[in-house]
Every structure is written in structure tokens, then in C-alpha cells.
Scaffold this motif. Sequence first.
Motif, short mmCIF file in Angstrom:
data_model
loop_
_atom_site.label_atom_id
_atom_site.label_comp_id
_atom_site.label_asym_id
_atom_site.label_seq_id
_atom_site.Cartn_x
_atom_site.Cartn_y
_atom_site.Cartn_z
N PRO A 38 9.93 4.06 0.87
CA PRO A 38 8.71 4.75 0.45
C PRO A 38 7.51 3.79 0.31
O PRO A 38 6.38 4.18 0.60
N MET A 39 7.77 2.56 -0.10
CA MET A 39 6.68 1.59 -0.22
C MET A 39 6.09 1.26 1.15
O MET A 39 4.87 1.19 1.32
N LEU A 40 6.94 1.07 2.15
CA LEU A 40 6.48 0.81 3.51
C LEU A 40 5.71 2.01 4.04
O LEU A 40 4.65 1.86 4.65
N GLN A 41 6.24 3.19 3.80
CA GLN A 41 5.55 4.40 4.24
C GLN A 41 4.16 4.50 3.63
O GLN A 41 3.19 4.84 4.30
N ARG A 42 4.07 4.15 2.34
CA ARG A 42 2.77 4.19 1.66
C ARG A 42 1.80 3.18 2.27
O ARG A 42 0.62 3.46 2.42
N GLN A 43 2.30 1.99 2.64
CA GLN A 43 1.45 0.99 3.28
C GLN A 43 0.89 1.53 4.60
O GLN A 43 -0.30 1.37 4.88
N ILE A 44 1.75 2.14 5.38
CA ILE A 44 1.31 2.71 6.66
C ILE A 44 0.32 3.85 6.43
O ILE A 44 -0.69 3.95 7.13
N ASP A 45 0.61 4.70 5.44
CA ASP A 45 -0.32 5.78 5.10
C ASP A 45 -1.70 5.21 4.80
O ASP A 45 -2.71 5.72 5.29
N ASN A 46 -1.75 4.17 3.99
CA ASN A 46 -3.03 3.57 3.60
C ASN A 46 -3.76 2.96 4.80
O ASN A 46 -4.98 3.10 4.92
N ILE A 47 -3.01 2.29 5.66
CA ILE A 47 -3.64 1.69 6.85
C ILE A 47 -4.22 2.79 7.74
O ILE A 47 -5.36 2.68 8.22
N CYS A 48 -3.45 3.86 7.95
CA CYS A 48 -3.93 4.96 8.78
C CYS A 48 -5.15 5.64 8.17
O CYS A 48 -6.10 5.99 8.88
N ASP A 49 -5.14 5.82 6.85
CA ASP A 49 -6.31 6.39 6.16
C ASP A 49 -7.53 5.51 6.37
O ASP A 49 -8.61 6.00 6.74
N ASP A 50 -7.37 4.21 6.12
CA ASP A 50 -8.49 3.28 6.26
C ASP A 50 -9.00 3.22 7.69
O ASP A 50 -10.22 3.19 7.93
N MET A 51 -8.08 3.21 8.64
CA MET A 51 -8.48 3.14 10.04
C MET A 51 -9.27 4.38 10.45
O MET A 51 -10.29 4.29 11.13
N ALA A 52 -8.81 5.55 10.00
CA ALA A 52 -9.51 6.79 10.35
C ALA A 52 -10.91 6.83 9.75
O ALA A 52 -11.88 7.20 10.43
#
Length: 119
Positions: free
Chosen positions: A60-74
Motif C-alpha cells: 500500500p505504501m508503494l501504491q500511495r507513492q505511485i498515486d502521488n507521482i501520477c497526481d503530481d504529473m497530471a
Amino acid sequence: MEVISGSSTPESQFGTNYDRLEAVESVVSIVSDMADAGPQSSLALPQKEQLQHFYLSGSPMLQRQIDNICDDMAVTARSGTRALLQFKSEGRNNLGAAAGCLMREINQMSDQILALMRR
């Protein structure tokens, strides 16, 4: 706990992230055409199936990191592209440096995803 952790499933969250990545991918060629560095047509991320497997098998921590990166990138891609297109519509022709900076930011974020996958 449901309120704290959110109610979306990892599968639905991956779908949201992938939609964001596709949206960013769609503006990469527009922005890179404006940049001084030359055209770039892709973020060079792995295939959807590879990303999905990596995301769903991660913690879940890794998933959250990816979520945050995708949010920031968008957000970065959307706001940066809007600004560039606004400037272009106003007749400004010297957008290369700003477009190059935006491309570097987008590439750094996609590189963060790749770095996580290489761990």
C-alpha cells in the motif's frame, strides 16, 4: 478506518492513475514540439500490463507513492500545457525554454516511477 484509507480498490486506483498517465502522454508531443530540445513522443513508461502488475503486487505504501507521482504529473502537465497554449495564443513565439522546463519536470516524474520499478 474506511474514511482514513479511502474506499477505492487498488484496481480502480490503478485505472485512475493509468488514465492520468495516458492524458500526460497525449500532451508530451505537443509540449516537446515547443521545446528547444527536440521532439519527444513518449514518456517511455512500460506497457500497461507491466505497470498494473507492479502496482497491484506492491505494498500500500508503494501504491500511495505511485498515486502521488501520477497526481503530481497530471497537475504539472495540465497547468503547464495550459500556460504554454495560452502564451502561444497570445502570439508569443519564445516558448522553447518554458516548454523544455515542463518536459524536464514531466520526465523526472516518469523517471520516479521507473526508479520504483527497478528497486
